[in-house]
Design a protein around this motif. Structure first.
Motif, PDB file in Angstrom:
ATOM      1  N   GLY A 238     -63.907-112.075  30.546  1.00  0.00           N
ATOM      2  CA  GLY A 238     -64.536-110.810  30.182  1.00  0.00           C
ATOM      3  C   GLY A 238     -63.646-109.992  29.272  1.00  0.00           C
ATOM      4  O   GLY A 238     -62.432-110.203  29.213  1.00  0.00           O
ATOM      5  N   ARG A 239     -64.259-109.063  28.566  1.00  0.00           N
ATOM      6  CA  ARG A 239     -63.501-108.216  27.641  1.00  0.00           C
ATOM      7  C   ARG A 239     -62.579-107.259  28.375  1.00  0.00           C
ATOM      8  O   ARG A 239     -61.586-106.790  27.817  1.00  0.00           O
ATOM      9  CB  ARG A 239     -64.475-107.446  26.746  1.00  0.00           C
ATOM     10  N   ASP A 240     -62.919-106.949  29.613  1.00  0.00           N
ATOM     11  CA  ASP A 240     -62.088-106.076  30.441  1.00  0.00           C
ATOM     12  C   ASP A 240     -62.267-106.487  31.898  1.00  0.00           C
ATOM     13  O   ASP A 240     -63.060-107.381  32.221  1.00  0.00           O
ATOM     14  CB  ASP A 240     -62.442-104.597  30.232  1.00  0.00           C
ATOM     15  N   ARG A 246     -67.796-108.613  37.038  1.00  0.00           N
ATOM     16  CA  ARG A 246     -69.242-108.828  37.006  1.00  0.00           C
ATOM     17  C   ARG A 246     -69.565-110.306  36.915  1.00  0.00           C
ATOM     18  O   ARG A 246     -70.474-110.803  37.610  1.00  0.00           O
ATOM     19  CB  ARG A 246     -69.854-108.072  35.820  1.00  0.00           C
ATOM     20  N   ARG A 247     -68.828-111.037  36.087  1.00  0.00           N
ATOM     21  CA  ARG A 247     -69.103-112.475  35.939  1.00  0.00           C
ATOM     22  C   ARG A 247     -68.690-113.253  37.184  1.00  0.00           C
ATOM     23  O   ARG A 247     -69.342-114.236  37.549  1.00  0.00           O
ATOM     24  CB  ARG A 247     -68.404-113.001  34.687  1.00  0.00           C
ATOM     25  N   ARG A 254     -64.572-114.696  43.861  1.00  0.00           N
ATOM     26  CA  ARG A 254     -63.676-113.543  43.792  1.00  0.00           C
ATOM     27  C   ARG A 254     -62.689-113.737  42.654  1.00  0.00           C
ATOM     28  O   ARG A 254     -62.196-114.846  42.403  1.00  0.00           O
ATOM     29  CB  ARG A 254     -62.928-113.371  45.112  1.00  0.00           C
ATOM     30  N   VAL A 255     -62.378-112.646  41.972  1.00  0.00           N
ATOM     31  CA  VAL A 255     -61.518-112.736  40.793  1.00  0.00           C
ATOM     32  C   VAL A 255     -60.144-113.320  41.119  1.00  0.00           C
ATOM     33  O   VAL A 255     -59.665-114.215  40.397  1.00  0.00           O
ATOM     34  CB  VAL A 255     -61.386-111.356  40.109  1.00  0.00           C
ATOM     35  N   PRO A 256     -59.449-112.878  42.170  1.00  0.00           N
ATOM     36  CA  PRO A 256     -58.122-113.465  42.444  1.00  0.00           C
ATOM     37  C   PRO A 256     -58.173-114.978  42.636  1.00  0.00           C
ATOM     38  O   PRO A 256     -57.284-115.708  42.166  1.00  0.00           O
ATOM     39  CB  PRO A 256     -57.682-112.741  43.721  1.00  0.00           C
ATOM     40  N   GLU A 257     -59.217-115.442  43.342  1.00  0.00           N
ATOM     41  CA  GLU A 257     -59.347-116.891  43.554  1.00  0.00           C
ATOM     42  C   GLU A 257     -59.612-117.615  42.242  1.00  0.00           C
ATOM     43  O   GLU A 257     -59.059-118.703  41.992  1.00  0.00           O
ATOM     44  CB  GLU A 257     -60.479-117.137  44.553  1.00  0.00           C
TER      45      GLU A 257
END
Length: 311
Positions: A238-240, A246-247, A254-257
């Motif tokens: 993602g751009r940020d 969101r993706r 989950r983002v950390p995973e």
């Protein structure tokens, strides 16, 4: 570094969905569009509208695209007789003008075999059949026109097969094998693989397996450099941070995973992750597992902000 798009249609995708993604893959400049070969969803998703057949899909995409390579990661050896599979893949290769790459695995997902009545033998029998299938499929493709192919194994017997049709690529389409088995998998790769893929694992596991394949290839009398090294990782760029989250949410992760086990973050972070993989393992090809097939902007972002930095 070649970036390829890899999809999992059994999680819920029609042919039209896959066509949109394949065309977006081609338009964005990616090297290839690949799909899984499964007939049953995994996890809590609905799987609607239901499974699409891998080689029927690729036959359609062969006529609706012009540049991208097309293939499976990977076709299940338990689903099809090797002779019929060789004919299907050769036909799709012709339909695409020689753009097919053929991934084959031994089969593993027990629930889909139970659901649809496919036999899933014990691991030894499965690998014995898998080895014979590789010998038959490549043997049929490589038999010169006008000659016949015969094979006698424990599980399959062919007698005087005309070995037609021939694929557009000669002597055959590239064969992609993969997995982390420590003995038989590297031995089969040394005999048949043009590419060896490590799916959804760590760089350390990948490097150890690539080394086994290299040793097996040398023992087989092959130059190990003939076998392309590749990996497959889930992607969420993602751009940020908000777009990354969101993706990740859209695919139930989950983002950390994802940062630990895939390619996730901003474009700069994705480039860093891919660069580290290349440095640690020597891969030159990466399959990005795209799970949200409605998000075509994701592909455009990766192509414009990640791929261009990897040249």
């Amino acid at each position: 570094m070649e970036l390829r798009i890899f999809t999992e249609p059994q999680q819920g995708a029609s042919y039209d969905d896959l066509l949109r993604v394949a065309k977006a893959t081609e338009d964005a400049g990616f090297d290839a569009f690949f799909r899984s070969d499964h007939y049953l969803k995994m996890g809590s998703v609905s799987g609607l509208p239901g499974p699409t057949d891998a080689w029927v899909t690729l036959g359609g995409l062969a006529r609706e695209t012009s540049r991208i390579r097309l293939g499976t990661l990977v076709t299940a050896a338990t689903f099809r007789h090797p002779s019929a599979l060789a004919i299907s893949v050769a036909q799709v290769d012709q339909m695409s003008g020689g753009r097919v790459e053929f991934g084959l695995g031994s089969g593993w997902f027990a629930d889909e075999h139970t659901a649809y009545g496919f036999e899933l033998p014990d691991m030894k029998t499965r690998f014995d059949r898998y080895a014979e299938q590789l010998a038959i499929i490549t043997g049929l493709w490589e038999t010169p026109e006008g000659e016949t192919f015969s094979f006698r194994g424990e599980h399959y017997t062919l007698d005087g097969a005309p070995a037609l049709p021939k694929p557009a690529q000669r002597p055959r389409p590239p064969v992609v094998l993969g997995g982390t088995g420590k003995k038989r998998t590297p031995e089969l790769a040394a005999r048949y693989a043009d590419e060896f893929n490590i799916p959804f694992n760590s760089p350390e596991v990948a490097l150890a397996q690539f080394d086994r394949v290299e040793q097996a290839a040398a023992a087989e009398g092959r130059d190990p450099k003939e076998i392309v090294r590749s990996a497959a990782l889930v992607v969420a760029v993602g751009r940020d941070d908000a777009e990354v989250s969101r993706r990740a949410d859209a695919i139930g992760r989950r983002v950390p995973e994802l940062r630990e086990n895939g390619v996730a973050g901003t474009p700069a972070q994705a480039v860093e992750t891919i660069g580290a993989w290349r440095e640690k393992t020597g891969i030159t090809r990466l399959y990005l597992q795209v799970l949200d097939l409605s998000d075509l902007d994701h592909l455009e972002l990766i192509a414009s902000e990640v791929a261009r930095q990897l040249d």
